[in-house]
Every structure is written in C-alpha cells, then in structure tokens.
Design a protein around this motif. Structure first.
Motif, mmCIF file in Angstrom:
data_model
loop_
_atom_site.group_PDB
_atom_site.id
_atom_site.type_symbol
_atom_site.label_atom_id
_atom_site.label_comp_id
_atom_site.label_asym_id
_atom_site.label_seq_id
_atom_site.Cartn_x
_atom_site.Cartn_y
_atom_site.Cartn_z
ATOM 1 N N VAL A 1 0.877 -1.174 0.000
ATOM 2 C CA VAL A 1 0.000 0.000 0.000
ATOM 3 C C VAL A 1 0.910 1.219 0.000
ATOM 4 C CG1 VAL A 1 -1.816 1.253 1.203
ATOM 5 C CG2 VAL A 1 -1.766 -1.253 1.276
ATOM 6 N N MET A 2 0.942 1.962 -1.109
ATOM 7 C CA MET A 2 1.899 3.061 -1.259
ATOM 8 C C MET A 2 1.217 4.424 -1.260
ATOM 9 S SD MET A 2 4.738 1.684 -3.905
ATOM 10 C CE MET A 2 5.720 0.234 -3.500
ATOM 11 N N PHE A 3 1.928 5.391 -0.700
ATOM 12 C CA PHE A 3 1.435 6.766 -0.703
ATOM 13 C C PHE A 3 2.613 7.727 -0.702
ATOM 14 C CE2 PHE A 3 2.116 5.829 3.779
ATOM 15 C CZ PHE A 3 2.632 7.011 4.288
ATOM 16 N N CYS A 4 2.314 8.997 -1.012
ATOM 17 C CA CYS A 4 3.323 10.046 -0.875
ATOM 18 C C CYS A 4 2.615 11.321 -0.409
ATOM 19 C CB CYS A 4 4.155 10.226 -2.150
ATOM 20 S SG CYS A 4 3.230 10.418 -3.685
ATOM 21 N N ASN A 5 2.819 12.448 -1.086
ATOM 22 C CA ASN A 5 2.277 13.704 -0.579
ATOM 23 C C ASN A 5 0.880 14.048 -1.077
ATOM 24 O OD1 ASN A 5 4.085 14.770 1.332
ATOM 25 N ND2 ASN A 5 5.504 15.374 -0.272
ATOM 26 N N GLY A 6 0.375 13.332 -2.048
ATOM 27 C CA GLY A 6 -0.964 13.644 -2.531
ATOM 28 C C GLY A 6 -1.119 13.404 -4.010
ATOM 29 N N MET A 7 -2.244 13.852 -4.552
ATOM 30 C CA MET A 7 -2.583 13.563 -5.942
ATOM 31 C C MET A 7 -1.673 14.256 -6.952
ATOM 32 S SD MET A 7 -4.575 15.824 -4.246
ATOM 33 C CE MET A 7 -5.966 14.843 -3.722
#
Length: 217
Positions: A170-176
C-alpha cells in the motif's frame, strides 16, 4: 459505494469494535462507527484518530494549491491497470490488519526522508522512491535486496523475481500531485510485480492532514 468497498468498511468496523467503544466519546470520529484505530509503529502502539479541535487548520505545508506542472502534475484516479486506488478507510483497514500480525501487507511511505521526518502515517515504513530507481543512483543489488527482504519476492536468474508469495503493498506520498509513490509503483510494475498486489493511496499526506489524522515523526 461498491460491494468491495462496503465489505472493507464492514470488516474494519468489526475489527475496530473494541477500540470504537473505548473512544466512543470522541466528537470528531473517522466514520459513524469508527472513532479511532490502534496500530503498531516501530514496536509501539499508536492510536490514529482525527484532531478533536473544531478550529484546527491544516498544516501549512499541505495548504498550497498551486505547484508547477511538470513535475507536480495531477495524477489520474487509475494510476495503472490492476492497481487499486484507496481512500482513508481502506488504508486504515490495511494498517490495522498489518498491525494485528498480517505479514502479507506492507504500507509504504514512498517519500524522501526530508518529508518523512516532518510526519508520516503511523504504521508505514519509509522506502523512498529513489531506492528503487536506477536513474536516481540505486544499484541493482540494493533494489533486489528490497524486493526480497522487504517485499518477500524471490530472486531468480536473469534479474527476474518470483512474486507468488510477495506482499500486498500500500503506497502513498504527498498527494494527488506527488510523483513519488507513482514512480515506485511504475518501477515495480516494470519489474513484473503483480498489479493486484499494489494499492495506491492517491490522497496521501495532503488528504491525511486535511482530515486531521494522527501523524508520527
């Protein structure tokens, strides 16, 4: 909301039942049925909940509306075929399952360390997108080490991997508008990582902060 999303919400609600009772007096809940979620971060329990101050404002770092594109272009909802895009409730479900001992899940903060030091999602592990990018100086041996030791892939001959027992990431960073987790995801897809084992939290830290969720440094 589709059946899959409803099922995910129902499972999370059931798994949170004891936590929700304890935190039942919170005025700003996550959902009608979920007040807070307990997860493990670096071996310690952290309670994720929303900020209870109705006058609280978002962190200024995530209040900026306009960044030059490129490189800060808005990503589509569907990043790549087969890669599921998640919202906050689904991310909490994966965090809870991972914290409860499900070793087949890994929630990854794909940002560089300078961003992570300011705050990240409790339970997430930082694997910067640069660590998987040859163009950014990562060598094949270190990339292979991450895939095998962190993602549970099995290295084969000819720089290929067996992903039959690989983790769901499940990956994420700073936003769209952030390209760090999309870069990680595209790199892994090129390496043959199964799309159905990659999930993307598109809203990232900007949405997480906007909703007043707990962060850890």
């Amino acid at each position: 909301m589709n059946i899959k999303a409803l099922l995910s919400t129902a499972i999370l609600t059931l798994s949170m039942s004891s936590t929700a009772v304890i935190a039942g007096d919170l005025k700003v809940k996550i959902t009608r049925d979920i007040a807070s979620v307990d997860v493990m971060h670096n071996g310690k329990k952290v309670t994720i909940q929303r900020n209870q101050n109705n006058k609280n404002n978002v962190d200024p770092r995530f209040a900026k509306t306009s960044r030059n594109c490129p490189p800060f272009c808005i990503n589509p909802i569907v990043l790549a075929p087969g890669v599921e895009t998640l919202g906050e409730v689904e991310v909490l479900d994966y965090l809870k399952r991972m914290s409860d001992g499900d070793s087949s899940i890994l929630v990854i903060d794909s940002r560089t360390p300078n961003w992570v030091k300011a705050g990240t999602i409790p339970g997430a592990k930082n694997i910067p997108w640069t660590k998987l990018s040859v163009k950014k100086g990562a060598d094949p041996l270190s990339i292979a080490e991450i895939v095998t030791e962190e993602f549970n892939g099995k290295e084969l001959d000819d720089d290929k991997f067996d992903y039959s027992n690989a983790k769901t990431l499940v990956m994420f960073c700073n936003g769209m508008w952030c390209g760090q987790s999309p870069n990680n995801i595209r790199t892994l897809l090129k390496m043959g990582y199964p799309a159905n084992k990659i999930k993307w939290y598109r809203g990232g830290m900007q949405n997480w902060e906007n909703l007043g969720f707990t962060t850890v440094k």
